[in-house]
Design a protein around this motif. Structure first.
Motif, mmCIF file in Angstrom:
data_model
loop_
_atom_site.group_PDB
_atom_site.id
_atom_site.type_symbol
_atom_site.label_atom_id
_atom_site.label_comp_id
_atom_site.label_asym_id
_atom_site.label_seq_id
_atom_site.Cartn_x
_atom_site.Cartn_y
_atom_site.Cartn_z
ATOM 1 N N UNK A 10 4.821 41.870 -3.029
ATOM 2 C CA UNK A 10 5.975 41.491 -2.216
ATOM 3 C C UNK A 10 6.496 42.671 -1.399
ATOM 4 N N UNK A 11 6.604 43.824 -2.035
ATOM 5 C CA UNK A 11 7.123 44.998 -1.323
ATOM 6 C C UNK A 11 6.149 45.451 -0.240
ATOM 7 N N UNK A 12 4.877 45.510 -0.584
ATOM 8 C CA UNK A 12 3.893 45.966 0.399
ATOM 9 C C UNK A 12 3.799 45.013 1.584
ATOM 10 N N UNK A 13 3.891 43.730 1.310
ATOM 11 C CA UNK A 13 3.853 42.762 2.405
ATOM 12 C C UNK A 13 5.046 42.971 3.336
ATOM 13 N N UNK A 14 6.203 43.288 2.757
ATOM 14 C CA UNK A 14 7.400 43.482 3.583
ATOM 15 C C UNK A 14 7.309 44.748 4.436
ATOM 16 N N UNK A 15 6.943 45.864 3.825
ATOM 17 C CA UNK A 15 6.995 47.117 4.584
ATOM 18 C C UNK A 15 5.892 47.219 5.636
ATOM 19 N N UNK A 16 4.884 46.351 5.545
ATOM 20 C CA UNK A 16 3.778 46.409 6.525
ATOM 21 C C UNK A 16 3.750 45.215 7.469
ATOM 22 N N UNK A 17 4.710 44.287 7.352
ATOM 23 C CA UNK A 17 4.578 43.037 8.108
ATOM 24 C C UNK A 17 4.655 43.243 9.616
ATOM 25 N N UNK A 18 5.261 44.341 10.071
ATOM 26 C CA UNK A 18 5.329 44.628 11.506
ATOM 27 C C UNK A 18 4.411 45.778 11.920
ATOM 28 N N UNK A 19 3.552 46.225 11.006
ATOM 29 C CA UNK A 19 2.691 47.372 11.300
ATOM 30 C C UNK A 19 1.300 46.926 11.741
ATOM 31 N N UNK A 20 0.728 47.683 12.648
ATOM 32 C CA UNK A 20 -0.637 47.443 13.090
ATOM 33 C C UNK A 20 -1.593 48.076 12.086
ATOM 34 N N UNK A 21 -2.528 47.306 11.588
ATOM 35 C CA UNK A 21 -3.477 47.850 10.616
ATOM 36 C C UNK A 21 -4.313 48.957 11.253
ATOM 37 N N UNK A 22 -4.638 49.998 10.481
ATOM 38 C CA UNK A 22 -5.481 51.065 11.024
ATOM 39 C C UNK A 22 -6.877 50.555 11.337
ATOM 40 N N UNK A 23 -7.573 51.203 12.279
ATOM 41 C CA UNK A 23 -8.920 50.745 12.645
ATOM 42 C C UNK A 23 -9.905 50.889 11.500
ATOM 43 N N UNK A 24 -10.857 49.993 11.477
ATOM 44 C CA UNK A 24 -11.906 50.010 10.454
ATOM 45 C C UNK A 24 -13.111 50.742 11.011
ATOM 46 N N UNK A 25 -13.669 51.708 10.271
ATOM 47 C CA UNK A 25 -14.837 52.431 10.787
ATOM 48 C C UNK A 25 -16.005 51.493 11.018
ATOM 49 N N UNK A 26 -16.709 51.655 12.130
ATOM 50 C CA UNK A 26 -17.832 50.754 12.430
ATOM 51 C C UNK A 26 -18.975 50.948 11.448
ATOM 52 N N UNK A 27 -19.764 49.900 11.315
ATOM 53 C CA UNK A 27 -20.923 49.969 10.423
ATOM 54 C C UNK A 27 -21.994 50.871 11.024
ATOM 55 N N UNK A 28 -22.676 51.592 10.144
ATOM 56 C CA UNK A 28 -23.781 52.460 10.554
ATOM 57 C C UNK A 28 -25.070 51.906 9.959
ATOM 58 N N UNK A 29 -26.155 52.550 10.268
ATOM 59 C CA UNK A 29 -27.437 52.144 9.703
ATOM 60 C C UNK A 29 -27.597 52.738 8.307
#
Length: 631
Positions: free
Chosen positions: A368-387
């Motif tokens: 509940x707390x984590x959902x609240x404090x991040x609900x307006x935040x942009x998620x950090x980028x995910x590193x692209x897949x490599x071979x």
């Protein structure tokens, strides 16, 4: 302090109980609260639904606190409500202050993280077979890479008066402080490491550790009421069992630096601000920002030396949830659970502590707390897949856990954690031998992989690493655990042996009623076969007794198993009975056939007694037969 071992069902029931632990429908997370009022309503409902009496909570941003309060009841007997000033036990979160203290002394030039502990505190006993080449260093104490077993039941159970010194606590029982592998290779959580580090602080400063923290950290940060000692009446919460009614007595733990702090929501709000401001309070640096940076990244394990940043740093570890990376530490004592977590890049964090054993409440409040404090935040980028790297195929095969936190449960953890690694469609697939659980990972560098979750957002950091091959073998690091590659024949042999043992036990249980019923009918009585029936049944009954004894002891696990009590003595006794009954079963089945013993009965007895003998030998090898939890 982190909770004492949560002992699982004994070996006889383990495989079947864990086999039911399959991925299934995950409980739906509630919609994120959009305001503090909504969050309050969510949290109050969780407290009510889980029979949790009280909560201390703080949500803090870099520029100041957003919400600091207490909810519910601090004490039922006096009808006292929880407030922002009520002291709660923060458990192992206390360890963070040990690392901060050590770093302050490093900044003053009084020691180095790489200093051998024997050089700084030669009077503190520990055993490291690799001390000449790989000594236990200060960094190992704080990153839990000493290789030591976690403290034993006896140490957890000791009620240490506030007058007991840290040195006396360390000298009470040192048997757990033996390195099981080369220090600085694997991480395994251990409560005595930070306590030894705190003693190093005492040696170098010539003052009690608690006084050093009070003067240099509590006062400087603004933690006005925090204390390592039992608070004055009426200032702290009472801790309760998960029924919400039965209180625990105040626990005077033997190693205070590892988990004894009492702190309020106001105290912890100031502490959170300290981290979000990178070691500064009111514009003044209490510690350099570089010290906070160092706390957040592990350095001493094989994985860290290979470039893995995710893990347990200096009393500060990473967690990934819903696509965000948190730093911080949790804590647990009997009747209380705590979490302090923050996201530095977004300048926000939270603290909460409950006065309950309820894991359900803890998990739901965290979501509940984590959902609240991040609900307006942009998620950090995910590193692209490599071979996949060209050498990936070399890591295919079977693995078993190789960094157990507690040696007493390793006999079970190594079977539960037995896994197979294969590479397919550009992914690493980690399959559990128990329950058939599969986890998928995508490469992001040559050695590092990120998890591919089924439903949740992908993590923005890698959490698995193919470790460089060394003289000890081939290893994989997954989150905070290290797994070692083993021969396929050995892994398959273990699986077959476990299945054989379980089937043998089940066969005894299934046929026992028929044997007992036959004994009541005169025409079906076969005295010559009684021993072949009695000893296997006694062995199985002793395993069932182990389960029953543990369940009855679990209401006060630490005291009942950490001291010589009817529960701890009975656990020891029933393991001995099992071993003796297994041996007797095998001996009776092997001896020269007697007249009146049917061939099929003798064969059956021989087969099931072999299964029992395998189980007894395995348990004896890992020290479970005759286990003395109080010693």
């Amino acid at each position: 302090m982190k909770s004492i071992i949560r002992v699982v069902l004994p070996f006889v029931l383990t495989w079947s109980s864990l086999a039911a632990d399959k991925p299934g429908g995950k409980e739906e997370k509630p919609k994120p609260a959009q305001s503090i009022d909504e969050l309050r309503q969510q949290v109050e409902k969780i407290l009510k639904d889980t029979h949790t009496n009280g909560l201390s909570i703080a949500i803090v941003h870099k520029n100041g606190p957003e919400w600091v309060t207490g909810l519910g009841m601090a004490d039922l007997a006096s009808n006292r409500a929880a407030t922002a000033d009520t002291l709660f036990r923060i458990g192992s979160t206390s360890k963070m202050f040990v690392s901060l203290s050590i770093l302050m002394l490093v900044d003053q030039g009084k020691l180095s993280l790489d200093d051998p502990v024997h050089k700084l505190a030669p009077e503190v006993w520990f055993d490291n077979p690799w001390e000449s080449s790989d000594p236990v260093r200060v960094v190992n104490l704080l990153e839990h890479t000493t290789g030591w077993d976690d403290v034993h039941f006896r140490e957890y159970a000791k009620q240490a008066p506030d007058s007991m010194s840290l040195r006396e606590g360390l000298d009470y029982d040192h048997h757990s402080r033996t390195s099981r592998w080369r220090p600085g290779t694997r991480m395994a959580y251990c409560n005595s490491g930070p306590a030894v580090a705190a003693y190093v602080v005492e040696r170098l400063t010539a003052q009690k550790f608690e006084d050093f923290v009070q003067q240099n950290l509590f006062n400087s940060i603004g933690m006005k009421t925090a204390t390592y000692f039992e608070p004055a009446p009426g200032t702290a919460t009472t801790l309760y069992r998960d029924d919400g009614k039965t209180p625990y007595p105040y626990s005077h733990i033997i190693m205070r630096p590892a988990g004894a702090i009492n702190a309020s929501a106001n105290d912890m709000a100031a502490y959170l601000q300290f981290y979000l401001s990178r070691g500064a309070v009111g514009g003044k640096q209490v510690v350099p920002a570089a010290d906070i940076d160092r706390m957040e990244v592990p350095k001493s394990t094989w994985a860290a030396k290979d470039g893995m940043k995710f893990g347990y740093g200096l009393s500060n570890y990473w967690t990934v949830d819903d696509g965000f990376v948190y730093h911080g530490h949790n804590g647990e004592v009997e009747g209380g659970q705590t979490d302090i977590s923050y996201i530095s890049d977004y300048g926000v964090g939270y603290f909460f502590s409950i006065n309950s054993d309820s894991d359900d409440a803890f998990e739901k409040i965290t979501h509940a707390i984590r959902a609240y404090i991040t609900h307006n935040l942009q998620k950090p980028p995910v590193p692209p897949a490599a071979q996949l790297p060209a050498y990936a195929a070399d890591y295919s095969g079977w693995y078993e856990p190789d960094s157990p936190e507690t040696e007493i449960t390793y006999f079970l953890a190594r079977l539960h954690g037995l896994s197979r690694v294969k590479f397919q469609d550009g992914q690493l697939i980690l399959s559990s031998a128990v329950g058939g659980r599969k986890e998928h990972f995508l490469p992001v560098t040559a050695r590092q992989f990120r998890r591919v979750p089924e439903k949740d957002p992908p993590p923005p950091v890698p959490t698995l690493e193919l470790l460089s091959v060394n003289t000890e073998g081939r290893f994989i690091h997954a989150e905070q655990g290290t797994m070692k590659k083993i021969p396929a024949w050995f892994a398959i042999g273990e699986i077959l042996c476990v299945l054989f043992v379980i089937l043998s036990i089940l066969a005894i249980v299934v046929y026992a009623p028929f044997w007992l019923f036959g004994g009541l009918i005169k025409s079906r009585r076969r005295p010559a076969e009684r021993a072949m029936r009695f000893w296997p049944l006694l062995a199985v009954l002793s395993l069932i007794a182990f389960v029953v004894i543990f369940i009855t002891a679990s209401r006060d696990l630490i005291n009942r198993l950490g001291n010589l009590t009817v529960w701890s003595a009975s656990l020891c006794a029933v393991t001995l009975v099992f071993a003796l009954a297994a041996l007797a079963s095998f001996f009776v089945a092997l001896r020269r056939p007697e007249e009146g013993v049917r061939r099929d009965v003798r064969r059956f007895s021989l087969i099931v007694s072999l299964g029992l003998l395998i189980a007894a030998a395995y348990l004896a090898y890992w020290g479970i037969i005759g286990v003395r939890t109080w010693a």
